[in-house]
Design an enzyme around this catalytic site. Structure first.
Site: not given
Length: 624
Positions: A87, A236, A245, A265, A287, A289-293, A312, A405-406
């Protein structure tokens, strides 16, 4: 929109798929105006079918923009131009007549840290400079998509016009896309999205990695009054997948303010205790900080279960009974690959190896993927090609995969996806969690004293981030509500909107908490084990919501009282005294930093209730 620009030689596009006559008048008007502006060679109205998706992916492979990964089921790899990898916040703008509608005016002038504003006049000039003829030689794809389950009262519809088949393939994963959405749209309105990679054919210069983009001219603009998003120059991620977003946070936050709900968010998780009782929580983390985890947590406490609604974004609205209901408006996960492993997030790893688009990860010679932190040993003889499409080894001194990378993967494939994740009425939120990466001073967990105090906690969020120049080391950045790059309107007005939720008759307000998994000892690393053991903190919150767990007041909020955290079978020693200690000098400095930020950045738009919470906390800290 600037005046239509039509080349004398342009005779109109061919129709590859779809029926213009079947479109609603408002959609057809939007499409025809931008066909005249962008002058594509052809039009393809997306139906979202498996057949269409296979054709799009095959086309991308023929064009050299994607490569099929033979090791997995229907997985694909894209490598971008190295100039188009993330972004672009500096070129992401909100267009309003008055600057103050977009951002508070910083004290003493200067540039706001809370968003970027552009006047309508400057926007018209920017459009006129970029878009006329920008799709020459290319196909314009018409992507009808729903943010949220199709037909839900909490969902919203968008239509994206794009000249990128990569965007089509990715939007099919990230949104509900296709003919069902067109049927639901009918004659109703929708959020308008226009995107171009900015590379009309024939090309003026050679592509890098067969990836069309125009980074010198990148612009991502949002016009809330017209519910319009315009993006140019980047292919991208959040610059081009305009449902993410751009729509789900920036435009949706403006709509939410008008309609009385919240677009945030935040992850959404369901948590079930050993007795079978279930509660849903939402959490906002910056970002790294383990959000998806956390959204896909594997609990270490016996009998506990965590299920994922979303990793997310959360759209939340009070129902007629005063319950805050939330949906995940997305249909997929667009996750950062580096650092994702069987240790950090086994459920993500179990999700991503079918029907997934990988971007800028490394490739293995046996047809698989690789990235830093993957923690998987490669078979003998298997070699790695980097995201730059060059042979790679550990001796190269640079990462094999781009740090941003995603993986773009369907949420429904997650092994712990919540049974109610597509519930049209949403799931009931009973707790909201804020958090950041704070190596010192901030306790493991505390509960806000009130809704107003909780809004202050969100507004005062700060987190450690890597400085742009690595040698400068770590810095603590302000990231209120983890929304700093995503506000669709003035942050002070956003805080007022959050505060107004407490004034709703019969509103059952969730409890608000703050967590910090990342506090460090000066000598021994992290004080808390994290990962699956974070269930022990969620357990305390769960019981606080039920009115069962003990807590003691402190200057910053309610802390767990002695023995109220379940440390059963916790491996290793945890120094709770250090984890929950409050240092007076640290918090005095913290409050000075927050006060300075509020004064300089939010200025006169800071709601008085938030200022009062800051004063209360300063008084309590000074009395420590």
């Amino acid at each position: 929109m600037p005046p239509e620009v039509k080349s004398a030689a342009y005779t109109g596009p061919r129709m590859l798929q779809g029926d213009l006559a079947a479109l609603s008048p408002v959609l057809r008007e939007f499409l025809e105006a931008n066909v005249n502006l962008c002058q594509p060679d052809s039009i393809h109205i997306c139906d979202g079918s498996d057949e269409e998706n296979r054709a799009i992916l095959t086309q991308l492979e023929k064009q050299g923009m994607m490569k099929k990964l033979q090791k997995y089921d229907n997985c694909w790899l894209a490598r971008t131009d190295p100039r188009d990898v993330a972004r672009v916040e500096s070129k992401t703008l909100i267009v309003t007549q008055n600057q103050r509608d977009t951002v508070p005016l910083p004290l003493g002038g200067g540039v706001s840290q809370l968003g970027h504003w552009m006047s309508p006049e400057e926007f018209d000039k920017a459009m006129a400079h970029r878009f006329p003829g920008c799709m020459k030689g290319r196909t314009m794809y018409v992507i009808p998509f729903s943010m949220g389950p199709v037909g839900s009262a909490l969902s919203k519809i968008g239509v994206e016009l794009t000249d990128s088949p990569y965007v089509v393939a990715s939007m099919r994963v990230m949104t509900r896309m296709g003919k069902d959405v067109l049927s639901t749209l009918g004659t109703g309105d929708f959020v308008r999205c226009l995107h171009s990679v900015g590379c009309p054919l024939p090309l003026k210069s050679a592509l890098v990695n067969n990836w069309p983009c125009n980074p010198e001219q990148t612009l991502v603009a949002h016009i809330p009054d017209r519910r319009l998003i315009v993006s140019y120059g980047s292919g991208y991620g959040g610059n081009s997948l305009l449902g993410k977003k751009c729509f789900a946070l920036r435009i949706a936050s403006c709509i939410a303010r008008q309609e009385g709900w919240l677009a945030e968010h935040m992850l959404i998780l369901g948590i079930t205790n050993p007795a079978g009782e279930k509660k849903y929580m939402a959490a906002a983390f910056p970002s790294a900080c383990g959000k998806t985890n956390l959204a896909m947590l594997c609990p270490t406490l016996p009998g506990w279960k965590v299920e994922c609604v979303g990793d997310d974004i959360a759209w939340m609205k009070f129902d007629s009974e005063g319950i805050l209901r939330a949906i995940n408006p997305e249909n997929g996960f667009f996750g950062v690959a580096p650092g994702t492993s069987a240790k950090t997030n086994p459920n993500a790893m179990a999700t991503i190896f079918k029907n997934t688009v990988f971007t800028n990860v490394a490739e293995t010679s046996d047809g698989g993927v690789y990235w830093e932190g993957m923690d998987q040993s490669l078979p003998d003889g298997v070699t790695i090609t980097s995201w730059k499409n060059k042979p790679w080894s550990l001796m190269d001194g640079e990462p094999s995969a781009h740090p941003n990378s995603r993986f773009c993967t369907p949420a429904g494939q997650c092994p712990i996806i919540d049974p109610q994740w597509e519930s049209p009425e949403g799931v009931p939120i009973e707790a909201i969690i804020f958090g950041g990466r704070r190596p010192e001073g901030v306790p493991l967990v505390y509960e806000a004293f009130s809704w107003q105090h909780g809004v202050f906690v969100g507004a005062a969020m700060r987190s450690e981030a890597t400085a742009a120049a690595e040698h400068k080391g770590k810095v603590i950045m302000h990231d209120p509500f983890a929304m700093r790059p995503f506000f669709g309107y003035n942050f002070g007005q956003y805080l007022s909107h959050w505060l107004s939720m407490a004034d709703r008759p019969g509103a059952n307000l969730p409890k608000i908490f703050h967590v910090n998994w990342f506090r460090k000892s000066p000598t021994a690393g992290f004080l808390w084990p994290g990962f699956g053991d974070n269930i022990r903190v969620l357990d305390w919150m769960f019981r606080r919501v039920k009115g069962e767990a003990g807590a003691v007041p402190s200057p910053v909020g309610y802390l767990p009282c002695h023995d109220s955290l379940n440390l059963q079978d916790l491996s290793g020693d945890v120094d709770l005294d250090k984890l929950f200690s409050l240092d007076k000098a640290f918090w005095q400095q913290e409050m000075e930093e927050v006060k300075k930020y509020f004064t300089t950045q939010v200025n006169s738009d800071l709601p008085k209730e938030v200022g009062e919470q800051l004063e209360l906390l300063q008084q309590k800290v000074n009395q420590m």
